[in-house]
Design an enzyme around this catalytic site. Structure first.
Site, PDB file in Angstrom:
ATOM      1  N   TYR A  56       2.556 126.731 -71.638  1.00  0.00           N
ATOM      2  CA  TYR A  56       2.703 125.936 -70.406  1.00  0.00           C
ATOM      3  C   TYR A  56       3.336 126.751 -69.276  1.00  0.00           C
ATOM      4  O   TYR A  56       3.014 126.539 -68.110  1.00  0.00           O
ATOM      5  CB  TYR A  56       3.473 124.635 -70.697  1.00  0.00           C
ATOM      6  N   ASN A  92      -5.442 115.345 -65.105  1.00  0.00           N
ATOM      7  CA  ASN A  92      -5.024 116.719 -64.843  1.00  0.00           C
ATOM      8  C   ASN A  92      -3.514 116.819 -64.641  1.00  0.00           C
ATOM      9  O   ASN A  92      -2.896 115.896 -64.102  1.00  0.00           O
ATOM     10  CB  ASN A  92      -5.752 117.275 -63.614  1.00  0.00           C
ATOM     11  N   HIS A 109      -1.425 112.020 -67.766  1.00  0.00           N
ATOM     12  CA  HIS A 109      -1.089 113.007 -68.806  1.00  0.00           C
ATOM     13  C   HIS A 109       0.072 113.908 -68.396  1.00  0.00           C
ATOM     14  O   HIS A 109       0.297 114.953 -69.014  1.00  0.00           O
ATOM     15  CB  HIS A 109      -2.310 113.874 -69.147  1.00  0.00           C
ATOM     16  N   ASN A 201     -20.492 114.420 -62.357  1.00  0.00           N
ATOM     17  CA  ASN A 201     -20.116 115.418 -63.366  1.00  0.00           C
ATOM     18  C   ASN A 201     -21.196 116.489 -63.466  1.00  0.00           C
ATOM     19  O   ASN A 201     -22.353 116.231 -63.132  1.00  0.00           O
ATOM     20  CB  ASN A 201     -19.964 114.696 -64.726  1.00  0.00           C
TER      21      ASN A 201
HETATM   22  N1  APR Z   1     -17.944 120.031 -61.275  1.00  0.00           N
HETATM   23  C1  APR Z   1     -18.076 118.854 -61.962  1.00  0.00           C
HETATM   24  N2  APR Z   1     -17.856 118.730 -63.298  1.00  0.00           N
HETATM   25  C2  APR Z   1     -17.512 119.850 -63.964  1.00  0.00           C
HETATM   26  C3  APR Z   1     -17.379 121.106 -63.322  1.00  0.00           C
HETATM   27  C4  APR Z   1     -17.613 121.169 -61.908  1.00  0.00           C
HETATM   28  N3  APR Z   1     -17.504 122.300 -61.231  1.00  0.00           N
HETATM   29  N4  APR Z   1     -17.052 122.048 -64.266  1.00  0.00           N
HETATM   30  C5  APR Z   1     -16.982 121.378 -65.447  1.00  0.00           C
HETATM   31  N5  APR Z   1     -17.274 120.062 -65.267  1.00  0.00           N
HETATM   32  C6  APR Z   1     -17.291 118.991 -66.276  1.00  0.00           C
HETATM   33  C7  APR Z   1     -17.805 119.426 -67.636  1.00  0.00           C
HETATM   34  O1  APR Z   1     -19.195 119.250 -67.713  1.00  0.00           O
HETATM   35  C8  APR Z   1     -17.063 118.488 -68.582  1.00  0.00           C
HETATM   36  O2  APR Z   1     -17.797 117.293 -68.779  1.00  0.00           O
HETATM   37  O3  APR Z   1     -15.945 118.610 -66.487  1.00  0.00           O
HETATM   38  C9  APR Z   1     -15.763 118.156 -67.819  1.00  0.00           C
HETATM   39  C10 APR Z   1     -14.514 118.818 -68.392  1.00  0.00           C
HETATM   40  O4  APR Z   1     -14.278 118.274 -69.653  1.00  0.00           O
HETATM   41  P1  APR Z   1     -12.991 118.700 -70.522  1.00  0.00           P
HETATM   42  O5  APR Z   1     -12.838 120.150 -70.512  1.00  0.00           O
HETATM   43  O6  APR Z   1     -13.125 117.983 -71.814  1.00  0.00           O
HETATM   44  O7  APR Z   1     -11.756 118.117 -69.682  1.00  0.00           O
HETATM   45  P2  APR Z   1     -11.222 116.605 -69.563  1.00  0.00           P
HETATM   46  O8  APR Z   1     -12.330 115.631 -69.713  1.00  0.00           O
HETATM   47  O9  APR Z   1     -10.400 116.522 -68.342  1.00  0.00           O
HETATM   48  O10 APR Z   1     -10.260 116.514 -70.851  1.00  0.00           O
HETATM   49  C11 APR Z   1      -9.569 115.322 -71.085  1.00  0.00           C
HETATM   50  O11 APR Z   1      -8.370 116.286 -72.901  1.00  0.00           O
HETATM   51  O12 APR Z   1      -7.492 118.193 -73.693  1.00  0.00           O
HETATM   52  C12 APR Z   1      -7.162 116.978 -73.190  1.00  0.00           C
HETATM   53  O13 APR Z   1      -5.218 116.265 -72.045  1.00  0.00           O
HETATM   54  C13 APR Z   1      -6.347 117.055 -71.911  1.00  0.00           C
HETATM   55  O14 APR Z   1      -6.579 115.783 -69.878  1.00  0.00           O
HETATM   56  C14 APR Z   1      -7.292 116.476 -70.869  1.00  0.00           C
HETATM   57  C15 APR Z   1      -8.200 115.588 -71.681  1.00  0.00           C
END
Ligand code: APR
Length: 235
Positions: A56, A92, A109, A201
């Site tokens: 972190y 985030n 979170h 997305n």
């Molecule tokens: N624009 C739009 N979407 C995007 C982009 C972009 N430039 N780049 C990536 N993505 C999309 C991906 O296709 C994916 O569906 O963003 C999503 C990211 O997914 P994750 O990496 O799983 O992140 P997130 O959904 O925020 O994770 C949820 O999981 O690990 C835990 O606590 C952590 O808050 C987090 C939670």
């Protein structure tokens, strides 16, 4: 279809990807670089606090070197101009929504730029490292941990989120894979409560089925387009 008045926006790591912050589950993402069990669970912290603090500390340092992108800026514009209810619920832990100027933001979170004392439960704005075990400014204990919700812990302000979901007539999800609950369940709840649901997305998320509309593309393009649409009064 009547004009929406109360909006809940859910954001995930994808909205910050174009600012240079790694997402979690995309190719080369954080969970390919680190074992979730080691760095994002209370058990991992108990087992090896140094490993977790280092993880972190590095993310806290990195977030201070990047800037908001047009998607964050567009949501800040919406926040400034939207007269109805609006809540930006972010998964985030970065501060890019706020640095873009958004105010109606809720970090479910937690936040990287905050430290939580495990002894007195006070929270402190924090931009430095925690590896060297600084004393809590409140109680003096060397018990500061990242103010981030780990797997197995309860996300923050769930009651406030559901109060907004109950009043929402539009739910928009941006840059999240829909892989992690309870956030991944909001779209279904919002839909069942009568809201219209829209996904912005890069690709269809795991919960895509629950969206009335799903648009694929980069957040830096899709979000400004959508904000322009929603702020343009329909004749
Ligand atoms: N624009 C739009 N979407 C995007 C982009 C972009 N430039 N780049 C990536 N993505 C999309 C991906 O296709 C994916 O569906 O963003 C999503 C990211 O997914 P994750 O990496 O799983 O992140 P997130 O959904 O925020 O994770 C949820 O999981 O690990 C835990 O606590 C952590 O808050 C987090 C939670």
């Amino acid at each position: 279809m009547s004009e929406p008045r109360n909006i809940v926006v859910l954001t995930g790591a994808g909205i910050s990807a174009e600012s240079g912050i790694d997402t979690f589950r995309d190719a080369g993402g954080l969970w390919e670089q680190h074992r979730v069990e080691d760095v994002a669970t209370p058990e991992g912290f108990a087992r090896d606090p140094e490993l977790v603090q280092r993880f972190y500390d590095a993310r806290r340092e990195a977030v201070q070197r990047v800037s908001p992108n047009p998607a964050h800026e567009a949501l800040a514009k919406l926040d400034a101009e939207w007269e109805g209810e609006l809540l930006i619920v972010t998964q985030n832990v970065d501060d890019l929504h706020e640095r873009a100027g958004a105010r109606r933001v809720l970090h479910m979170h937690g936040e990287l730029l905050s430290a939580l004392c495990a002894r007195c439960e006070a929270r402190h704005s924090w931009s430095e490292t925690l590896l060297d075990q600084p004393a809590c400014p409140g109680c003096g204990a060397q018990a500061l941990r990242p103010d981030v919700v780990w797997f197995g812990e309860m996300p923050y302000q769930m009651e406030r989120i559901y109060a907004h979901l109950r009043r929402a007539d539009l739910f928009v999800s941006i840059g999240t894979s829909g892989a992690v609950y309870p956030a991944a369940g909001f779209v279904r709840d919002a839909r069942e409560l009568g809201a219209r649901t829209l996904e912005l997305n890069l690709e269809r998320s795991e919960g895509s089925y629950w969206f009335n509309e799903s648009r694929q593309g980069r957040a830096s393009e899709l979000v400004p387009e959508w904000v322009k649409e929603i702020l343009t009064p329909s004749v």
